[in-house]
Design a protein around this motif. Structure first.
Motif, short mmCIF file in Angstrom:
data_model
loop_
_atom_site.label_atom_id
_atom_site.label_comp_id
_atom_site.label_asym_id
_atom_site.label_seq_id
_atom_site.Cartn_x
_atom_site.Cartn_y
_atom_site.Cartn_z
N ARG A 199 12.83 -23.06 30.29
CA ARG A 199 12.92 -24.19 29.62
C ARG A 199 14.40 -24.64 29.99
O ARG A 199 15.09 -24.48 29.83
CB ARG A 199 12.05 -23.63 28.47
CG ARG A 199 10.63 -22.92 27.91
CD ARG A 199 9.95 -23.28 26.93
NE ARG A 199 8.31 -22.50 26.46
CZ ARG A 199 8.52 -22.74 25.80
NH1 ARG A 199 7.94 -24.34 24.65
NH2 ARG A 199 6.61 -22.35 25.87
N VAL A 200 13.59 -26.38 29.96
CA VAL A 200 14.56 -26.79 30.43
C VAL A 200 14.55 -28.54 28.64
O VAL A 200 14.00 -29.30 29.14
CB VAL A 200 15.08 -28.15 31.44
CG1 VAL A 200 15.98 -28.43 32.11
CG2 VAL A 200 14.72 -26.80 32.31
N HIS A 201 15.74 -28.58 28.37
CA HIS A 201 16.28 -29.70 28.12
C HIS A 201 17.38 -30.29 28.83
O HIS A 201 18.53 -30.21 28.86
CB HIS A 201 17.55 -29.33 26.50
CG HIS A 201 15.86 -28.72 25.53
ND1 HIS A 201 14.61 -29.56 24.42
CD2 HIS A 201 15.61 -27.55 25.76
CE1 HIS A 201 14.55 -28.63 24.17
NE2 HIS A 201 14.73 -27.03 24.06
N ARG A 202 16.72 -32.10 29.34
CA ARG A 202 17.90 -32.76 29.70
C ARG A 202 17.41 -33.79 29.11
O ARG A 202 16.54 -35.04 28.96
CB ARG A 202 17.18 -32.35 31.28
CG ARG A 202 17.79 -31.52 32.09
CD ARG A 202 19.37 -31.30 31.92
NE ARG A 202 20.28 -29.48 32.92
CZ ARG A 202 20.33 -28.95 31.78
NH1 ARG A 202 20.21 -29.27 30.66
NH2 ARG A 202 20.43 -28.20 32.49
N THR A 203 18.62 -34.78 29.51
CA THR A 203 18.71 -36.14 28.76
C THR A 203 18.73 -37.21 30.02
O THR A 203 19.91 -36.73 30.75
CB THR A 203 19.18 -36.44 27.98
OG1 THR A 203 19.27 -35.41 27.01
CG2 THR A 203 19.79 -38.62 27.62
N LEU A 204 18.08 -37.94 30.33
CA LEU A 204 18.11 -38.90 31.00
C LEU A 204 17.92 -40.42 31.15
O LEU A 204 17.58 -40.54 29.79
CB LEU A 204 16.71 -39.10 32.71
CG LEU A 204 16.29 -37.83 32.78
CD1 LEU A 204 14.64 -38.02 33.66
CD2 LEU A 204 17.15 -36.57 33.36
N GLY B 70 20.12 -36.91 37.95
CA GLY B 70 18.98 -37.51 37.46
C GLY B 70 19.15 -38.63 38.55
O GLY B 70 20.45 -39.45 38.44
N SER B 71 17.87 -39.64 38.83
CA SER B 71 18.63 -40.88 39.46
C SER B 71 17.48 -41.98 38.95
O SER B 71 16.42 -41.42 38.51
CB SER B 71 18.62 -40.35 41.02
OG SER B 71 17.54 -40.13 41.67
N TYR B 72 17.54 -42.66 39.80
CA TYR B 72 17.11 -44.18 39.58
C TYR B 72 16.18 -44.94 40.84
O TYR B 72 17.88 -45.31 41.62
CB TYR B 72 17.87 -44.65 38.47
CG TYR B 72 16.91 -46.38 38.08
CD1 TYR B 72 15.91 -46.18 36.82
CD2 TYR B 72 17.40 -47.30 38.53
CE1 TYR B 72 14.68 -47.56 36.95
CE2 TYR B 72 16.05 -49.04 37.96
CZ TYR B 72 15.41 -48.91 37.85
OH TYR B 72 14.56 -49.45 36.86
N ASP B 73 15.21 -44.20 41.10
CA ASP B 73 14.99 -45.78 43.27
C ASP B 73 14.74 -47.41 42.34
O ASP B 73 14.08 -48.00 40.87
CB ASP B 73 14.19 -44.91 42.82
CG ASP B 73 12.31 -44.63 42.79
OD1 ASP B 73 12.56 -45.38 40.89
OD2 ASP B 73 11.43 -44.31 43.23
N GLU B 74 14.43 -47.34 43.61
CA GLU B 74 14.18 -49.12 43.36
C GLU B 74 12.42 -49.34 42.78
O GLU B 74 12.25 -50.89 41.97
CB GLU B 74 13.85 -49.17 44.47
CG GLU B 74 13.26 -48.61 45.88
CD GLU B 74 13.31 -49.29 47.41
OE1 GLU B 74 12.36 -48.96 47.79
OE2 GLU B 74 14.14 -50.07 47.47
N TRP C 73 14.72 -36.75 38.13
CA TRP C 73 14.72 -35.57 37.92
C TRP C 73 14.02 -34.30 38.71
O TRP C 73 13.00 -33.89 39.01
CB TRP C 73 15.54 -35.29 36.49
CG TRP C 73 15.64 -33.64 36.62
CD1 TRP C 73 16.83 -33.90 36.19
CD2 TRP C 73 15.25 -32.22 36.03
NE1 TRP C 73 17.69 -32.80 35.44
CE2 TRP C 73 17.37 -31.98 35.34
CE3 TRP C 73 14.48 -31.33 36.28
CZ2 TRP C 73 16.19 -30.48 35.38
CZ3 TRP C 73 14.52 -30.37 35.71
CH2 TRP C 73 15.36 -29.40 35.47
N LYS C 74 15.63 -33.73 39.81
CA LYS C 74 15.01 -31.91 40.75
C LYS C 74 15.28 -30.56 39.85
O LYS C 74 16.25 -30.42 39.14
CB LYS C 74 15.49 -32.63 41.82
CG LYS C 74 14.57 -33.54 42.43
CD LYS C 74 15.50 -34.52 43.44
CE LYS C 74 14.58 -35.58 44.98
NZ LYS C 74 15.74 -35.38 46.03
N THR C 75 14.86 -29.89 40.31
CA THR C 75 15.00 -28.15 39.92
C THR C 75 14.38 -27.75 40.67
O THR C 75 13.10 -27.96 41.42
CB THR C 75 14.48 -28.37 38.20
OG1 THR C 75 14.63 -26.20 38.58
CG2 THR C 75 13.10 -28.53 38.89
#
Length: 557
Positions: free
Chosen positions: A364-369, A262-266, A272-274
């Motif tokens: 199915r995807v579980h992710r924490t951002l 994950g990332s955070y933009d301005e 998040w990408k896949t």
């Protein structure tokens, strides 16, 4: 396609049944729910204590769910302090689940709480999936990957011919009547191992009434990491095989998950990408449909759009963008020299794809951002009205999980709430945007206020240095906010009222807060009681109840 069947046997360590007392669970502290593809337990940390533990229970015994055991057996346990609870997610194909026809799943767990001495609570639930199983399903949990396929679609549809021929040759020359597994890694084929040996390495294979299940923790020696369209992906490619006389049965299984952190933009979005296609074996998949959810539940598209969630596809990559403060996330204050905040979002994503044989694959995807630490400044606003002779200072943008503990006024400490005898007050102001503020009021003539007379302005200057002590909950971590305010009051010379009487002249001077700065004299002599007696003057002073300094002066001559 071919149908097949086999029996798998694993030697499992048998644990002694817990001898702890099985207590009753209080109402409102435990929530159990059957979801589409897993069973969920959520228990309040105020009830469980900070280090709760779970045990899986079946007819063979009790099995503590440790970190490693959870990853191998299809459990995910997370302590979520922002939500205030501990959460257990159990795959429908987890190790100790009673499975009837892939349609009815019964779970039995123990919860070991340590809130006031250790106590054991029993929990059980029977679930039936609300959606039918797709021919191929992949789950990317926080701590493991799991793939299950329907038996009649277990044959590969996307494997390269050369790779498949090589796998067949290896299988035919080394296969026995017992099932074996061979892992393939970056065009390197590892030596086959039997399923008992694979289980010792942390891999689980299981055959239900109609599905073959393969599960593995992340970071296994036989997995490999790669990049697909610039996105990191972890892959485990397992081929199961068995030879029955001159016939070789083979099943190709691939578990592949995006490992993008994950990332955070301005612009304030968590991203998040896949990849749409995570592995060449799945290259025949197309017509990908993406559903987005939060906290393990999918949202209707209008709801997701209303919250500002964005799903875009760029050059074979699915990108999700979520406003950092969108509904569904969790916020936390954090102190490091100053006050900061961060936001956590528990993403739940579904990709549904179809291959050329019209076979569905459901991922199915579980992710924490989480965002980085973001500045969270509080502010002060001087709302003083001089005519009211009182400081009024507002402290604003205080987050919900922050409270005011104390105030230093010109170095004098006052804990909050103030005592009833105090002449200064503090009032909490609640706002609908999950913030609050405090209004501090201090009279100009309060002893803590610094006073200084300005000859140039002919005014009294009042100064108040305020140091707020705030604490972040529940850790009680303190931080400080400083403000300095000034005000001034008119201190023009006092004016006498003169009244002519038969016996003489009467002078009257009403009390004003700062008249004590002025001297009253007769000629060059300071007016005192002694001077009045000497000159046979009648001199009176009266102290009004509301006055803190000075007095009303009456003089007769």
């Amino acid at each position: 396609m071919m149908a097949f069947g086999f029996c798998l046997g694993f030697a499992l360590l048998l644990f002694v049944w817990s001898t702890a007392k099985c207590d009753q669970i209080s109402n409102g502290v435990l929530h159990m729910e059957c979801r589409d593809r897993y069973f969920m337990i959520a228990a309040d940390l105020s009830f469980t204590g900070n280090e709760p533990r779970f045990e899986a229970v079946d007819e063979t015994g009790v099995y503590p769910i440790t970190e490693q055991y959870a990853a191998e057996c299809g459990y995910s346990v997370s302590v979520l302090p922002l939500q205030g609870h501990v959460e257990l997610r159990a795959s429908y194909f987890s190790c100790h689940t009673d499975n009837k026809d892939d349609a009815v799943f019964t779970f039995n767990f123990n919860l070991l709480a340590n809130h006031s001495g250790e106590a054991t609570y029993t929990m059980n639930k029977t679930c039936s999936p609300s959606l039918p199983w797709s021919p191929r399903e992949v789950t990317c949990e926080l701590n493991y990957m799991e793939v299950s396929v329907r038996s009649d679609v277990a044959c590969p549809t996307g494997t390269k011919k050369d790779d498949w021929d090589a796998a067949v040759n290896t299988a035919y020359t080394s296969a026995t009547s017992d099932w074996q597994v061979m892992f393939q890694r970056a065009e390197q084929k590892l030596m086959p191992m039997n399923l008992s040996e694979a289980h010792k390495h942390g891999y689980v294979f299981d055959l239900t009434d109609g599905r073959l299940v393969f599960r593995t923790p992340y970071g296994q020696p036989d997995s490999f990491s790669t990049e697909v369209n610039g996105v990191p992906v972890e892959v485990v490619h397992a081929t199961l095989f068995s030879r029955q006389s001159w016939v070789v049965l083979m099943v190709d299984l691939v578990a592949a998950c995006s490992m993008y952190e994950g990332s955070y933009d301005e612009n304030g979005y968590m991203m998040w990408k896949t990849p749409e296609v995570l592995h060449p074996l799945l290259s025949g998949l197309h017509n990908t449909q993406v559903n987005i959810g939060v906290n393990g539940e999918f949202l209707e598209q209008p709801v997701a759009e209303e919250r500002g969630y964005i799903v875009e596809k760029h050059n074979g990559t699915v990108q999700l963008s979520i406003p950092y403060n969108a509904d569904g996330g969790y916020r936390k204050s954090f102190v490091t020299d100053d006050l900061y905040e961060y936001y956590v979002f528990h993403l739940y994503l579904e990709q549904i794809s179809v291959d050329e044989d019209h076979v569905d694959t459901r991922l199915r995807v579980h992710r924490t951002l989480a965002t980085p630490l973001l500045p969270c400044p509080v502010f002060t606003e001087n709302r003083t009205v001089n005519e009211e002779h009182m400081f009024s200072v507002y402290l604003g943008d205080v987050p919900d999980d922050v409270e005011l503990a104390a105030v230093h006024l010109n170095g004098h400490k006052f804990t909050v709430p103030f005592t009833n005898t105090s002449r200064h007050t503090i009032t909490k102001v609640v706002h609908p945007n999950s913030t609050h503020g405090y209004t501090l009021k201090v009279p100009f003539d309060d002893p803590v206020v610094l006073q200084q007379f300005s000859k140039e302005d002919a005014a009294m200057q009042h100064k108040l240095d305020i140091n707020y002590t705030l604490t972040v909950l529940p850790e009680k971590e303190p931080f400080y906010h400083f403000a300095s305010v000034m005000a001034q009051s008119d201190v023009s010379p006092p004016e006498f009222d003169a009244i002519c009487l038969e016996s003489g002249i009467r002078f009257r001077l009403d009390h004003r807060p700062f008249d004590y700065l002025w001297y009253i004299s007769i000629g060059s002599d300071l007016l005192t009681s002694e001077l009045a007696a000497q000159h046979r003057l009648h001199h009176e002073q009266q102290q009004p109840e509301s006055a803190a300094r000075g007095a009303a002066l009456h003089s007769w001559i």
